[in-house]
Design a protein around this motif. Structure first.
Motif, PDB file in Angstrom:
ATOM      1  N   PRO A 184       0.841  -1.205   0.000  1.00 48.56           N
ATOM      2  CA  PRO A 184       0.000   0.000   0.000  1.00 48.56           C
ATOM      3  C   PRO A 184       0.869   1.245   0.000  1.00 48.56           C
ATOM      4  O   PRO A 184       1.988   1.243   0.523  1.00 48.56           O
ATOM      5  CB  PRO A 184      -0.802  -0.126   1.299  1.00 48.56           C
ATOM      6  CG  PRO A 184       0.002  -1.022   2.161  1.00 48.56           C
ATOM      7  CD  PRO A 184       0.748  -1.957   1.261  1.00 48.56           C
ATOM      8  N   SER A 185       0.393   2.297  -0.600  1.00 51.27           N
ATOM      9  CA  SER A 185       1.100   3.567  -0.654  1.00 51.27           C
ATOM     10  C   SER A 185       0.302   4.612   0.103  1.00 51.27           C
ATOM     11  O   SER A 185      -0.575   5.261  -0.467  1.00 51.27           O
ATOM     12  CB  SER A 185       1.304   4.003  -2.111  1.00 51.27           C
ATOM     13  OG  SER A 185       1.957   5.250  -2.177  1.00 51.27           O
ATOM     14  N   PRO A 186       0.602   4.807   1.400  1.00 52.96           N
ATOM     15  CA  PRO A 186      -0.209   5.729   2.200  1.00 52.96           C
ATOM     16  C   PRO A 186      -0.090   7.180   1.765  1.00 52.96           C
ATOM     17  O   PRO A 186      -1.015   7.958   1.942  1.00 52.96           O
ATOM     18  CB  PRO A 186       0.330   5.523   3.630  1.00 52.96           C
ATOM     19  CG  PRO A 186       1.680   4.925   3.460  1.00 52.96           C
ATOM     20  CD  PRO A 186       1.632   4.127   2.200  1.00 52.96           C
ATOM     21  N   THR A 187       1.057   7.577   1.190  1.00 58.79           N
ATOM     22  CA  THR A 187       1.235   8.972   0.792  1.00 58.79           C
ATOM     23  C   THR A 187       0.547   9.280  -0.525  1.00 58.79           C
ATOM     24  O   THR A 187       0.073  10.384  -0.749  1.00 58.79           O
ATOM     25  CB  THR A 187       2.729   9.320   0.683  1.00 58.79           C
ATOM     26  OG1 THR A 187       3.356   8.413  -0.233  1.00 58.79           O
ATOM     27  CG2 THR A 187       3.403   9.224   2.032  1.00 58.79           C
ATOM     28  N   LYS A 188       0.492   8.294  -1.438  1.00 55.42           N
ATOM     29  CA  LYS A 188      -0.091   8.525  -2.749  1.00 55.42           C
ATOM     30  C   LYS A 188      -1.454   7.861  -2.910  1.00 55.42           C
ATOM     31  O   LYS A 188      -2.167   8.130  -3.873  1.00 55.42           O
ATOM     32  CB  LYS A 188       0.858   8.002  -3.835  1.00 55.42           C
ATOM     33  CG  LYS A 188       2.215   8.695  -3.845  1.00 55.42           C
ATOM     34  CD  LYS A 188       3.121   8.114  -4.909  1.00 55.42           C
ATOM     35  CE  LYS A 188       4.487   8.794  -4.896  1.00 55.42           C
ATOM     36  NZ  LYS A 188       5.406   8.197  -5.895  1.00 55.42           N
ATOM     37  N   GLY A 189      -1.808   6.986  -1.980  1.00 53.80           N
ATOM     38  CA  GLY A 189      -3.047   6.237  -2.114  1.00 53.80           C
ATOM     39  C   GLY A 189      -2.862   5.059  -3.053  1.00 53.80           C
ATOM     40  O   GLY A 189      -1.930   5.014  -3.849  1.00 53.80           O
ATOM     41  N   GLY A 190      -3.736   4.088  -2.948  1.00 55.28           N
ATOM     42  CA  GLY A 190      -3.634   2.921  -3.821  1.00 55.28           C
ATOM     43  C   GLY A 190      -2.522   1.990  -3.397  1.00 55.28           C
ATOM     44  O   GLY A 190      -2.098   1.964  -2.234  1.00 55.28           O
ATOM     45  N   HIS A 191      -2.030   1.222  -4.374  1.00 56.55           N
ATOM     46  CA  HIS A 191      -0.996   0.228  -4.116  1.00 56.55           C
ATOM     47  C   HIS A 191       0.116   0.341  -5.148  1.00 56.55           C
ATOM     48  O   HIS A 191      -0.083   0.856  -6.240  1.00 56.55           O
ATOM     49  CB  HIS A 191      -1.592  -1.186  -4.139  1.00 56.55           C
ATOM     50  CG  HIS A 191      -2.534  -1.444  -3.009  1.00 56.55           C
ATOM     51  ND1 HIS A 191      -3.832  -0.963  -3.002  1.00 56.55           N
ATOM     52  CD2 HIS A 191      -2.367  -2.132  -1.843  1.00 56.55           C
ATOM     53  CE1 HIS A 191      -4.416  -1.341  -1.877  1.00 56.55           C
ATOM     54  NE2 HIS A 191      -3.559  -2.053  -1.162  1.00 56.55           N
ATOM     55  N   THR A 192       1.284  -0.145  -4.767  1.00 57.17           N
ATOM     56  CA  THR A 192       2.456  -0.100  -5.623  1.00 57.17           C
ATOM     57  C   THR A 192       3.055  -1.490  -5.737  1.00 57.17           C
ATOM     58  O   THR A 192       3.121  -2.221  -4.738  1.00 57.17           O
ATOM     59  CB  THR A 192       3.517   0.865  -5.052  1.00 57.17           C
ATOM     60  OG1 THR A 192       2.958   2.180  -4.980  1.00 57.17           O
ATOM     61  CG2 THR A 192       4.769   0.889  -5.922  1.00 57.17           C
ATOM     62  N   ARG A 193       3.469  -1.866  -6.938  1.00 56.31           N
ATOM     63  CA  ARG A 193       4.131  -3.144  -7.143  1.00 56.31           C
ATOM     64  C   ARG A 193       5.641  -2.952  -7.178  1.00 56.31           C
ATOM     65  O   ARG A 193       6.154  -2.095  -7.903  1.00 56.31           O
ATOM     66  CB  ARG A 193       3.676  -3.792  -8.451  1.00 56.31           C
ATOM     67  CG  ARG A 193       4.336  -5.167  -8.707  1.00 56.31           C
ATOM     68  CD  ARG A 193       3.931  -5.729 -10.057  1.00 56.31           C
ATOM     69  NE  ARG A 193       2.503  -6.033 -10.093  1.00 56.31           N
ATOM     70  CZ  ARG A 193       1.985  -7.189  -9.676  1.00 56.31           C
ATOM     71  NH1 ARG A 193       2.768  -8.147  -9.198  1.00 56.31           N
ATOM     72  NH2 ARG A 193       0.692  -7.402  -9.749  1.00 56.31           N
ATOM     73  N   LEU A 194       6.353  -3.725  -6.388  1.00 54.72           N
ATOM     74  CA  LEU A 194       7.815  -3.781  -6.418  1.00 54.72           C
ATOM     75  C   LEU A 194       8.224  -5.057  -7.133  1.00 54.72           C
ATOM     76  O   LEU A 194       7.681  -6.124  -6.856  1.00 54.72           O
ATOM     77  CB  LEU A 194       8.399  -3.785  -5.006  1.00 54.72           C
ATOM     78  CG  LEU A 194       8.193  -2.545  -4.146  1.00 54.72           C
ATOM     79  CD1 LEU A 194       8.796  -2.766  -2.774  1.00 54.72           C
ATOM     80  CD2 LEU A 194       8.802  -1.316  -4.801  1.00 54.72           C
ATOM     81  N   VAL A 195       9.211  -4.949  -8.041  1.00 63.18           N
ATOM     82  CA  VAL A 195       9.627  -6.112  -8.822  1.00 63.18           C
ATOM     83  C   VAL A 195      11.153  -6.191  -8.868  1.00 63.18           C
ATOM     84  O   VAL A 195      11.836  -5.185  -9.072  1.00 63.18           O
ATOM     85  CB  VAL A 195       9.077  -6.048 -10.268  1.00 63.18           C
ATOM     86  CG1 VAL A 195       9.444  -7.303 -11.030  1.00 63.18           C
ATOM     87  CG2 VAL A 195       7.568  -5.873 -10.261  1.00 63.18           C
TER      88      VAL A 195
END
Length: 203
Positions: A106-117
């Motif tokens: 989750p990305s609390p500063t930007k909202g939504g979610h982020t994928r790390l690869v």
């Protein structure tokens, strides 16, 4: 661990700058991006990362791991100081060579979610990894990196951060995974207009 190694000793030049220059927005956002992660002062980044590398050198890593993008600057200097490669998890264009390992955070500063690869070509079994990032808050990114490294068969020896927001409790989650944490400055809480540090330094 060596009894002479203090992983959380305050680094005076950084602590003084936080005390005198940091600003607080909406009572919850600490702003020091004028020297750390938006406008970067190369000499100061080198000084801070060199000290972080000194602490992390105890773990004898052979690779430094971070996440795109603001962790790259300090992690690069740590890797250079330790004479080991730097690998970073891609976030903004997460297309990497297969086989790959990924986590969604989750990305609390930007909202939504982020994928790390990460490509497993660059993070392999048997490596001794230290994780480096600019901030430690809730620890979600670091935990994802720890999980990814372990999935690749690497051993995570420690994690180092320039600034820790103690009130976000990320340290506890990382240490629960048996990963020691090193930090250069620890922010205990955010007041209306300034940061209150756990370990202030005398003038």
């Amino acid at each position: 661990m060596s009894p002479h190694l203090d992983l959380t000793a305050p680094y005076p030049p950084l602590v003084r700058r936080i005390e005198t220059e940091a600003t607080v927005e909406n009572g919850e956002i600490l702003r020091i991006d004028h020297f750390l992660n938006h406008r970067i002062e190369p000499a100061f980044i080198f000084e801070m990362a060199h000290e972080l590398a000194r602490r992390l050198s105890y773990f004898q890593p052979n690779v430094v791991l971070t996440a795109e993008a603001s962790g790259i600057a300090p992690a690069l200097v740590v890797a250079q100081t330790l004479s080991v490669p730097l690998v970073y998890a891609k976030k903004y264009s997460p297309q990497v060579e297969s086989p790959s390992i990924s986590r969604i955070i989750p990305s609390p500063t930007k909202g939504g979610h982020t994928r790390l690869v990460l490509s497993q070509r660059y993070l392999t079994a048997g490596q001794r990894v230290v994780i480096v990032d600019d901030f430690l808050a809730n620890g979600r990114t670091a935990i994802a990196l720890i999980e990814m490294a372990r999935e690749a068969g690497a051993e995570v020896m420690g994690a180092g951060f320039i600034v820790e927001k103690r009130f976000k409790h990320g340290r506890e989650h990382i240490q629960a995974l048996n990963v020691p944490v090193a930090t250069l400055a620890q922010v205990e809480r955010l007041a209306e207009k300034h940061a209150v540090l756990t370990q202030p330094v005398e003038a």
